[in-house]
Write an enzyme that holds these catalytic residues in place. Structure first.
Site, PDB file in Angstrom:
ATOM      1  N   SER A  72       0.973  -0.942  -0.373  1.00  0.00           N
ATOM      2  CA  SER A  72      -0.082   0.104  -0.056  1.00  0.00           C
ATOM      3  C   SER A  72       0.955   0.897  -0.109  1.00  0.00           C
ATOM      4  CB  SER A  72      -0.815   0.094   0.811  1.00  0.00           C
ATOM      5  OG  SER A  72      -1.515   1.493   0.922  1.00  0.00           O
ATOM      6  N   TYR A  87      -2.333  -0.076  10.315  1.00  0.00           N
ATOM      7  CA  TYR A  87      -2.389  -0.181   9.362  1.00  0.00           C
ATOM      8  C   TYR A  87      -1.489  -0.210   8.747  1.00  0.00           C
ATOM      9  CZ  TYR A  87      -3.791  -0.530   4.397  1.00  0.00           C
ATOM     10  OH  TYR A  87      -3.496  -1.215   3.334  1.00  0.00           O
ATOM     11  N   VAL A 122      -7.660   2.449  -4.223  1.00  0.00           N
ATOM     12  CA  VAL A 122      -8.351   1.427  -4.612  1.00  0.00           C
ATOM     13  C   VAL A 122     -10.172   1.427  -4.809  1.00  0.00           C
ATOM     14  CG1 VAL A 122      -8.479  -0.717  -6.386  1.00  0.00           C
ATOM     15  CG2 VAL A 122      -6.643  -0.183  -5.418  1.00  0.00           C
ATOM     16  N   THR A 124     -12.933  -0.729  -4.240  1.00  0.00           N
ATOM     17  CA  THR A 124     -13.272  -2.301  -4.084  1.00  0.00           C
ATOM     18  C   THR A 124     -13.955  -1.677  -2.570  1.00  0.00           C
ATOM     19  OG1 THR A 124     -10.874  -2.424  -2.411  1.00  0.00           O
ATOM     20  CG2 THR A 124     -10.411  -3.184  -4.496  1.00  0.00           C
TER      21      THR A 124
END
Length: 200
Positions: A72, A87, A122, A124
């Site tokens: 990422s 994260y 992205v 998603t």
């Protein structure tokens, strides 16, 4: 999983570590269980799959395999958003793990390559899932930020896999740069992607 692959297909030549998740858990108040879940998927599972893929290649004398870690852009910068700081740490780990993997592969005198692909936002279900309790916030994020499409990431993977045997792409960052109209009669837009490539 790797035993089943060995039985059905003899082994692994290319491993694409694509699994990843996040929980909106800040460093100052986050749940330990969610942090462990992030580490289990984003760091440990990725490392286990890379190890098992390498062992499969070594067992069959595959010397031109490839291990690709879907990372990422968060693996390279810390943005001021408390809910993704843990994260982000897991993705920094992916950056370090990919470089460590590349070094170990060189030490083993193999031509197996290791690459990290680091996309920006992205389109998603990833963010929707991570923020399932705040769907309005998710919708707002996609409305105000440019995002990549899954085909952009597929193109990046194809690009990496098609590199000549003597080229080692260590890092490929994919980020959206602008949106263009598809055609005058169609007002819809699509995002153009820019690649930053580090060859090692």
């Amino acid at each position: 999983m790797f035993a089943a692959i060995k039985e059905q297909h003899k082994g692994v030549d290319v491993c694409i570590n694509n699994a990843g998740l996040s929980h909106p858990e800040p460093l100052l108040s986050g749940k330990t269980s969610d942090w462990k879940n992030i580490m289990d998927v984003n760091v440990l599972a990725l490392s286990i799959c890379a190890r098992e893929a390498y062992q499969s290649m070594k067992e069959r004398n595959v010397d031109d395999g490839h291990i690709i870690n879907i990372n990422s852009i968060s693996g390279h910068q810390v943005i001021p958003a408390a809910e993704i700081h843990f994260y982000t740490a897991s993705k920094y780990a992916v950056t370090a793990l990919t470089e460590g993997l590349r070094q170990e592969l060189r030490a083993e005198n193999t031509h197996i390559r290791a690459t990290s692909i680091s996309p920006g936002l992205v389109a998603t279900g990833f963010i929707s899932w991570a923020r399932s309790n705040n769907r309005d916030q998710v919708a707002g994020m996609y409305a105000t930020r440019k995002s990549l499409e899954t085909k952009d990431i597929a193109s990046a993977v194809t690009y990496v896999l098609s590199a000549p045997p003597h080229v080692q792409i260590g890092e490929l960052v994919v980020e959206p740069i602008y949106q263009v109209s598809c055609c005058p009669s169609n007002p819809s837009t699509r995002t153009q992607a820019r690649l930053h490539i580090k060859v090692v």
